[in-house]
Design an enzyme around this catalytic site. Structure first.
Site, PDB file in Angstrom:
ATOM      1  N   GLU A 228       7.564   2.157  -6.171  1.00  0.00           N
ATOM      2  CA  GLU A 228       7.642   1.764  -4.837  1.00  0.00           C
ATOM      3  C   GLU A 228       7.848   3.030  -3.842  1.00  0.00           C
ATOM      4  OE1 GLU A 228       7.055  -0.071  -2.530  1.00  0.00           O
ATOM      5  OE2 GLU A 228       8.535  -1.921  -2.506  1.00  0.00           O
TER       6      GLU A 228
ATOM      7  N   VAL B 264      10.878   6.102   8.976  1.00  0.00           N
ATOM      8  CA  VAL B 264       9.829   7.260   8.660  1.00  0.00           C
ATOM      9  C   VAL B 264       8.388   6.946   8.315  1.00  0.00           C
ATOM     10  CG1 VAL B 264      11.897   8.473   7.695  1.00  0.00           C
ATOM     11  CG2 VAL B 264      10.874   7.218   6.284  1.00  0.00           C
TER      12      VAL B 264
ATOM     13  N   ARG C 197      -0.403   6.683   7.423  1.00  0.00           N
ATOM     14  CA  ARG C 197      -0.100   6.937   5.590  1.00  0.00           C
ATOM     15  C   ARG C 197      -0.667   8.144   5.301  1.00  0.00           C
ATOM     16  NH1 ARG C 197       1.334   1.752   3.826  1.00  0.00           N
ATOM     17  NH2 ARG C 197       0.573  -0.170   4.949  1.00  0.00           N
TER      18      ARG C 197
ATOM     19  N   ASP D  63      14.678  -0.315   1.015  1.00  0.00           N
ATOM     20  CA  ASP D  63      15.552  -0.457   2.119  1.00  0.00           C
ATOM     21  C   ASP D  63      16.720  -1.577   2.001  1.00  0.00           C
ATOM     22  OD1 ASP D  63      15.784  -0.198   4.911  1.00  0.00           O
ATOM     23  OD2 ASP D  63      14.492  -2.001   5.483  1.00  0.00           O
TER      24      ASP D  63
ATOM     25  N   ASP E  58       3.909   3.763   6.483  1.00  0.00           N
ATOM     26  CA  ASP E  58       3.195   3.547   7.951  1.00  0.00           C
ATOM     27  C   ASP E  58       4.070   2.818   8.903  1.00  0.00           C
ATOM     28  OD1 ASP E  58       3.590   0.683   6.499  1.00  0.00           O
ATOM     29  OD2 ASP E  58       2.415  -0.178   8.033  1.00  0.00           O
TER      30      ASP E  58
ATOM     31  N   LYS F  89       0.819  -1.330   0.044  1.00  0.00           N
ATOM     32  CA  LYS F  89       0.005   0.001  -0.037  1.00  0.00           C
ATOM     33  C   LYS F  89       0.913   1.220  -0.115  1.00  0.00           C
ATOM     34  CE  LYS F  89      -3.207  -2.645   3.097  1.00  0.00           C
ATOM     35  NZ  LYS F  89      -3.483  -2.767   4.397  1.00  0.00           N
ATOM     36  N   GLY F  90       2.139   1.064   0.275  1.00  0.00           N
ATOM     37  CA  GLY F  90       3.105   1.996   0.558  1.00  0.00           C
ATOM     38  C   GLY F  90       3.108   3.267  -0.249  1.00  0.00           C
TER      39      GLY F  90
HETATM   40  P1  IMP Z   1      13.108  -3.966   1.328  1.00  0.00           P
HETATM   41  O1  IMP Z   1      13.745  -2.895   0.534  1.00  0.00           O
HETATM   42  O2  IMP Z   1      12.622  -5.343   0.849  1.00  0.00           O
HETATM   43  O3  IMP Z   1      14.005  -4.141   2.564  1.00  0.00           O
HETATM   44  O4  IMP Z   1      11.715  -3.214   1.867  1.00  0.00           O
HETATM   45  C1  IMP Z   1      11.223  -2.093   1.523  1.00  0.00           C
HETATM   46  C2  IMP Z   1      10.002  -2.294   2.159  1.00  0.00           C
HETATM   47  O5  IMP Z   1      10.063  -2.128   3.741  1.00  0.00           O
HETATM   48  C3  IMP Z   1       9.225  -0.936   1.861  1.00  0.00           C
HETATM   49  O6  IMP Z   1       8.217  -1.157   0.762  1.00  0.00           O
HETATM   50  C4  IMP Z   1       8.492  -0.472   3.099  1.00  0.00           C
HETATM   51  O7  IMP Z   1       7.076  -1.259   3.368  1.00  0.00           O
HETATM   52  C5  IMP Z   1       9.253  -1.199   4.414  1.00  0.00           C
HETATM   53  N1  IMP Z   1       9.951   0.102   4.951  1.00  0.00           N
HETATM   54  C6  IMP Z   1      11.371   0.135   5.107  1.00  0.00           C
HETATM   55  N2  IMP Z   1      11.982   0.965   5.771  1.00  0.00           N
HETATM   56  C7  IMP Z   1      10.704   1.807   6.170  1.00  0.00           C
HETATM   57  C8  IMP Z   1      10.450   2.888   6.723  1.00  0.00           C
HETATM   58  O8  IMP Z   1      11.270   3.404   7.097  1.00  0.00           O
HETATM   59  N3  IMP Z   1       9.220   3.375   7.163  1.00  0.00           N
HETATM   60  C9  IMP Z   1       8.160   2.659   6.602  1.00  0.00           C
HETATM   61  N4  IMP Z   1       8.146   1.366   5.865  1.00  0.00           N
HETATM   62  C10 IMP Z   1       9.649   1.021   5.766  1.00  0.00           C
HETATM   63 MG    MG Z   2       6.251  -1.252   0.990  1.00  0.00          MG
END
Ligand code: IMP
Ligand code: MG
Length: 188
Positions: free
Chosen positions: A105, A160, A172, A109, A166, A49-50
């Site tokens: 996206e 954040v 959100r 992260d 979220d 949803k982000g």
């Molecule tokens: P990754 O890159 O597979 O580790 O995952 C990224 C996902 O982690 C994002 O789509 C978010 O849903 C979640 N995420 C990572 N950092 C944050 C943050 O600081 N706040 C909120 N969600 C985060």
């Molecule tokens: Mg996400």
């Protein structure tokens, strides 16, 4: 829109990216993508949803006959540790064979989620795949060779919320992006 004196803002220690900064970057990115995909009809994929807030703002800045798709995914494992396995909760409605795909996206992260999605869409025969993200935490990257084509803001390794992002499904709807106060975690 909610202003920064609102109740939700009491749970932030600081605002990291303001709504005006976001709007400016989204406009710039819209122009860049409009140029890059001239004569094409890309399919824009929103990762729910982000990315929903960013996505709906961004598509309105792109002057192309694009189509929209929505996908929901979740990583297996605990909140702090991704296993590398991504589960598709809601798949695309239409296939991407031969299409120019733009994945949208909220934040990159570790890079595990996007790396998996990119591989999956390549496997399904997309003509090209471009990765667009609102936020990037480069320090946290585990998939070192993941190419993020466009990132609006690089941020430090802090948790954040806002503008789609979220904490436990909340915040959100904040129009700005901010750092969540530790007192919120301690309460739970
Ligand atoms: P990754 O890159 O597979 O580790 O995952 C990224 C996902 O982690 C994002 O789509 C978010 O849903 C979640 N995420 C990572 N950092 C944050 C943050 O600081 N706040 C909120 N969600 C985060
Ligand atoms: Mg996400």
């Amino acid at each position: 829109m909610i202003d920064t004196k609102g109740t939700l803002y009491q749970d932030l220690t600081k605002i990291l990216v303001t709504r005006d900064q976001i709007a400016e970057k989204v406009r710039d990115l819209g122009r860049v993508l409009t140029e890059r995909y001239q004569g094409k009809s890309p399919v824009m994929v929103c990762i729910l949803k982000g990315a929903a807030t960013f996505f709906t703002d961004l598509v309105r800045e792109i002057d192309l006959p694009l189509t929209m798709e929505f996908m929901a995914v979740s990583s297996y494992g605990s909140a702090t540790k991704t296993s590398g396995v991504v589960r598709v909760l809601k798949d695309l409605d239409n296939d991407v064979l031969g299409r120019d795909v733009i994945i949208v996206e909220d934040i990159v992260d570790s890079g595990v989620t996007l790396n998996y999605l990119k591989g999956m869409l390549q496997h399904r025969g997309a003509a090209s795949i471009c990765i667009v993200t609102l936020l990037d935490k480069p320090e946290r990257r585990r998939v070192k060779d993941l190419k993020v084509d466009y990132s609006c803001f690089n941020i430090p390794d802090e948790f954040v919320v806002g503008y789609g992002l979220d904490y436990d499904q909340a915040y959100r709807n904040l129009p700005d992006i901010g750092v969540l106060s530790p007192k919120v975690y301690e309460k739970r």
